[in-house]
Design an enzyme around this catalytic site. Structure first.
Site, short mmCIF file in Angstrom:
data_model
loop_
_atom_site.label_atom_id
_atom_site.label_comp_id
_atom_site.label_asym_id
_atom_site.label_seq_id
_atom_site.Cartn_x
_atom_site.Cartn_y
_atom_site.Cartn_z
CG HIS B 250 -1.67 1.26 1.27
ND1 HIS B 250 -1.58 2.23 2.04
CD2 HIS B 250 -3.02 1.58 0.72
CE1 HIS B 250 -2.49 3.07 2.13
NE2 HIS B 250 -3.23 2.53 1.25
N GLY B 561 -8.37 -1.20 -15.75
CA GLY B 561 -7.99 -1.17 -14.52
C GLY B 561 -7.04 -2.37 -14.30
CB CYS B 626 -6.49 4.36 -15.35
SG CYS B 626 -7.64 3.08 -14.78
#
Lengths: 676, 676
Positions: B250, B561, B626
């Site tokens: 993350h 995505g 993206c």
């Protein structure tokens, strides 16, 4: 009610039947006096399927009067009157001419429609009028008998008989069911997660279930929800009841696989583990008290209710025989234990399409060694721990091979993430650490290391085999040694199929296959015995379907693991989707639960790509399916269309799959489909 | 060292250079006395790229002596000698004839190879021998200058100049870097997770980071690992340091997206939140003390180290201009905040390809309303809570639209599972419950309800929109009202692109699009202003790629995505794969990290299917990407080949993408690729 209204209803029905605009038609009246009457009749008994006329009528009445139940209707035939011991005269007695004409009509309609008919009639001033005829609804028992009888009478042929039975309807025949005449006190309702009815003493944890079952008690395992650690208790219990979870929860899926009755998500039940009690409203049930669950209806019932066992002979056996002659798809079972394997053979499975090996690590004697392996710091430590499991696992396989008597057995190498084998609750962790003679902190640390955000997409399947090759080496050795031992004992060759799970790339499979082949060579050398085996893979990752040509170069078979393939292709966790799946079904976004019926437009498209590319990579590639979908009739139709070689499903769904496979073959050949 | 050995080395090198078998060649000797010498030379300065000869030589020596560094080499030219202030005479002085000949050779070789050359030479008894020439290694700065200069000199054309620069190498130009002359005390090493160097005071939690940054302090956020709840602290901090997590954790992903330096997984660091200290061996750093991190090298450094800012003008700007003339692919940025958007424009982004809206719910003023919404029992309760967020979210969009000045902006509707917005630690839960004025038990219950086994495959994305339509309705209203407001203020039309995430079926998108269109109609009526907008979807679930034709009927654009598509197509959780990805790369099962470079054989195959089917469903469908892959040069080559319209990437990768897109266009047109 006026005749006009009656006529309107009839016209409306006729209109429906004909699928056209309303037509004008003469009206007849059954309420014109004692020489008038109205009734409904079946050309055969819709409850048993026996070839005898069946029906009721009322003198001087209209159709609604029969349906409304205000007056007691009279039997159609003298035989019916005698059978029920009724006092009212039969139509055969009071209107012999009209009855005789009706019988002629019965025969003519059956001959025309080639099916049991449900007929509405009216007699006006002694003259018979037929208002409507249609194929009559019937029980599954009756459907089987009628189909077999009609084929034997020559009214239809055997293919038509096979096509007439709804495969899913067989499910109610394959499990014990509640005696319909016994009284019952339903204390809660849940989801009918796995069919069949069973009574037993309530136990609240897997260990109690195992202990009590070992001493011969019939137990029902009651949990808020179940997890893989409960497997030994689920095996020991006769049925499973949970207060949480849907039709695709762990409890439901495992119970269906085991063919055990299961009621899931009975939310009215409060389960208190500490007090070892469940309560439903004001009713309290303590551990050890008896309840009954009906997994076909989702009912939880106080006390024991007698059950009726399924009969698999007679018309059922005849029709299944005809189905077997017609089908092209082979039908195997997903069976992990000797019990599963025996059930599978009883239901006509032609092999095991999926033997999961993880349960073999959960049994009490093994879980300690398994945890020792997980805690080991290196390959040597892991090998030492695995060596303890080897003889037990070998024995498991010998037993399976012997039961299956030379039929193919596909064994999947270890699949679940390792953290599933570790305890999670703090108390349990300390107990396990003490028992294993390791530091509690070390165990907790390892458990934390192995914890995953998305275990479905984590360190599992063949990834374990890549990281810890010794695990698969031990399993391959257990399989090969067992195959040789079973072949020696039975004198019949055993050719195991070793299945590598979660492959996403050809290089991954090539590496693991090489290790398996090396073990085979060792075992052959050590034993001096011949050994034939196959290595294949589960196709359950979307990428594998696209890389099927390359993967097939290293695989003798593909088995579509459509449970996981559905989860990944749809981005849909089976454990989490209950929250929104219902809404998706209501709003028509999904036409069916994609975990029950294969999503043909998505998952099916990937399966087709894999079949086509896989065969391009290896022309004689064997193709099967071993997800839960393998027992779903609609999915089996798809499997036939894409040319799979076999389907594999829960043992209790094997007959359903056999019939569905026959219907799929008939549909492919252009023969009529089953009526709905 | 004997001449034989020397010659062997030379032959070996020549062999490599020619890619053929060893050839026999005459030997020359640079150690035959004062009229002999050996040296290495570059036709231009490999450090700055300036057009001046550069090199070193040794009199009476062999090649090894230069490399070995035993004797101090002498400069090639008088200019070099003067520039470095050295006392040793230059070759230009001591061997003017050989030097003059060398200069002629330089020019001839450059003209022939059309690139800066790295040359080995020997002078034997006054006679010059060229041993080897090859294209010289150079810094990114030098590479840019040489390419631009050579194009202006007419040695190469502009396309060749564009093709010469490795796009990935630009990354080191785009961030501040440590002053190479400054001393530094490295106390730990981690992964170079996001490039750039920065110093700041250590803070151990997001709230402190925000508070201190608000009072003007430069802070570095130090965490064991980060989660979405830390976003406000990550925005506030100048850099991020974690002791756990890989290149795709993350912290790493978010930091790269924010263009902030980040060092991840510095496992030698012990972080003690309670004592607010980190320790590296014997060195202890308390909260508030200054450290420096170098995200390009993964270094953690004690104290402040001066940094050097990037320069984006000059040769860089010239070459980017030439690249922009050549590329077909548009380049957008993934930008969530005004700061991101400004950076994106500075780096030449032509729009925003992905504006995630979730961070807009995490800010302190909004998270309370968000939690109120999650705890609400019905649609009215949710709408009331969302109404509080609407004006803030509208303001966010107005600002973004204004910064982007009419360029396209794609806004993704809420995507993450709701449990990400709830507190997890018991203490925090109680604090939040008190602040929100709700029952702690109710909050815990709701949090437990929302917990998921596999959140990646759970209740998120458009599934939230199906279950709680009011969320997307609020967001659509905020977007449309903001578009009208921004257009009014600036006098320039704003055409927002509303992107629905996680679509797997056309019916799902049709339902949500209908709701969005209804909101647009309302806003148009209420405002009396015109409004143009597009509705499209992210393609990130494998099934969506197969259903692309049907989905495209309701979508004006697709944006791939590829982060989530990779996770699902490969069955690979980005958060969990660090444990085994390294092994997969080592063993060659994966050629590259599939989260950095698109897995063309798997994920790419799905993208191709989606492009082909999507255009079949809508011929003018706009196609973009993206995922993080949008800024990866190899992936951009693939995007060009399948004909996407744009790529979208982190703002700091926009120049890389612009150059890679130009090279991809040149490759498609058959012009030479970049040297490696």
């Amino acid at each position: 009610m006026t005749p006009r209204a009656v006529t309107y209803r009839r016209l409306h029905e006729i209109d429906n039947a004909m699928g056209t605009a309303v037509t004008v038609q003469a009206m007849v009246f059954g309420n014109r006096g004692e020489r008038s009457a109205t009734g409904v009749a079946f050309t055969r008994d819709p409850s048993t399927g026996e070839k005898r006329y069946y029906g009721e009528f009322l003198v001087n009445a209209q159709g609604e009067d029969v349906v409304a139940g205000i007056r007691t209707p009279q039997p159609l035939t003298i035989a019916m009157k005698e059978a029920t011991g009724g006092s009212l005269p039969a139509m055969e007695e009071v209107m012999p001419d009209a009855f005789a004409e009706l019988v002629t009509v019965f025969d003519r309609l059956e001959a025309h429609y080639r099916d049991m008919q449900d007929i509405e009639f009216t007699v006006q001033d002694g003259r018979l009028w037929i208002l409507q005829t249609r194929s009559g609804k019937r029980t599954t028992h009756a459907a089987l008998k009628i189909a077999v009888d009609m084929a034997e009478e020559g009214l239809i042929d055997r293919d038509q008989a096979v096509a007439r039975i709804d495969p899913a309807s067989l499910d109610q025949l394959l499990h014990p069911r509640l005696d319909p005449d016994a009284p019952k006190q339903v204390i809660a309702k849940g989801l009918p997660a796995s069919p069949g009815a069973v009574s037993g003493k309530v136990v609240f944890n897997a260990d109690d279930a195992e202990r009590m079952a070992a001493s011969g008690e019939a137990v029902l395992l009651v949990r808020v929800e179940t997890s893989p650690e409960d497997i030994h208790g689920m095996h020991a219990a006769r049925g499973i009841l949970t207060s949480r979870g849907g039709m695709t929860s762990h409890a439901a899926v495992v119970a269906r696989g085991m063919g055990k009755p299961c009621v899931c998500g009975a939310g009215e039940l409060a389960i208190d583990y500490r007090r070892a009690r469940l309560s439903a409203g004001k009713i309290d049930v303590a551990a050890g008290e008896v309840i009954t669950i009906d997994g076909s209806r989702g009912e939880v019932i106080l006390g024991a209710v007698p059950t009726v066992d399924p009969k698999l002979s007679g018309d059922f056996a005849t029709l299944m025989g005809w189905a077997d002659e017609r089908r092209r798809l082979r039908v195997r079972a997903n069976a992990d234990t000797p019990g599963d394997a025996r059930t599978a053979r009883r239901f006509g499975a032609e092999g095991i399409g999926l033997c999961r090996t993880e349960h073999m690590f959960f049994e009490e004697a093994r879980i300690l060694a398994m945890r020792e392996m997980i805690l080991a710091g290196d390959g040597d430590g892991r090998r030492a721990a695995l060596a303890k499991i080897l003889p037990m696992q070998r024995q498991d396989f010998i037993e399976l091979f012997e039961i299956m008597g030379g039929l193919p057995v596909t064994i999947r190498l270890l699949d679940p993430p390792l953290h599933e084998f570790l305890p999670h609750e703090p108390e349990e962790i300390d107990a396990v650490a003490r028992a294993a003679g390791v530091d509690g902190a070390a165990l907790r640390r390892r458990a934390a290391e192995l914890q995953e955000v998305n275990p479905m997409l984590g360190l599992r399947g063949c990834r374990l085999g890549v990281l810890f090759p010794e695990i698969y080496e031990m399993q391959a050795r257990a399989i090969f040694e067992a195959a040789i031992a079973a072949a020696e004992r039975s004198g019949r060759a055993v050719e195991p199929e070793v299945m590598v799970p979660l492959i996403s790339d050809a290089r991954e499979l090539a590496m693991i296959k090489q290790a398996i082949d090396a073990v085979a060579k060792e075992v052959i050398t050590e034993s001096g015995q011949p050994l034939a085996y196959q290595v294949g893979t589960m196709i359950e990752i979307p990428r594998a379907t696209l890389q099927a040509a390359e993967i097939a170069e290293h695989a003798e078979f593909f088995s579509f693991g459509t449970n996981d393939l559905t989860q990944m292709a749809l981005g849909l966790s089976r454990d989490d989707c209950a929250k929104f799946l219902e809404r998706y079904l209501q709003q028509g976004i999904f036409e069916a639960d994609p975990f029950t019926t294969l999503d043909i437009a998505g998952v099916g498209a990937l399966v087709e790509i894999a079949c086509e590319r896989g065969r391009r990579g290896r022309s004689d590639l064997k193709l099967g399916i071993c997800g839960e979908h393998g027992g779903d009739p609609a999915t089996i139709g798809f499997c036939e269309r894409v040319g799979l070689d076999y389907v594999s499903c829960s043992p209790y769904r094997v007959p359903i799959a056999r019939l569905a496979a026959a219907q799929a073959a008939l549909a492919a050949a252009g023969t009529e489909a089953a009526p709905d």
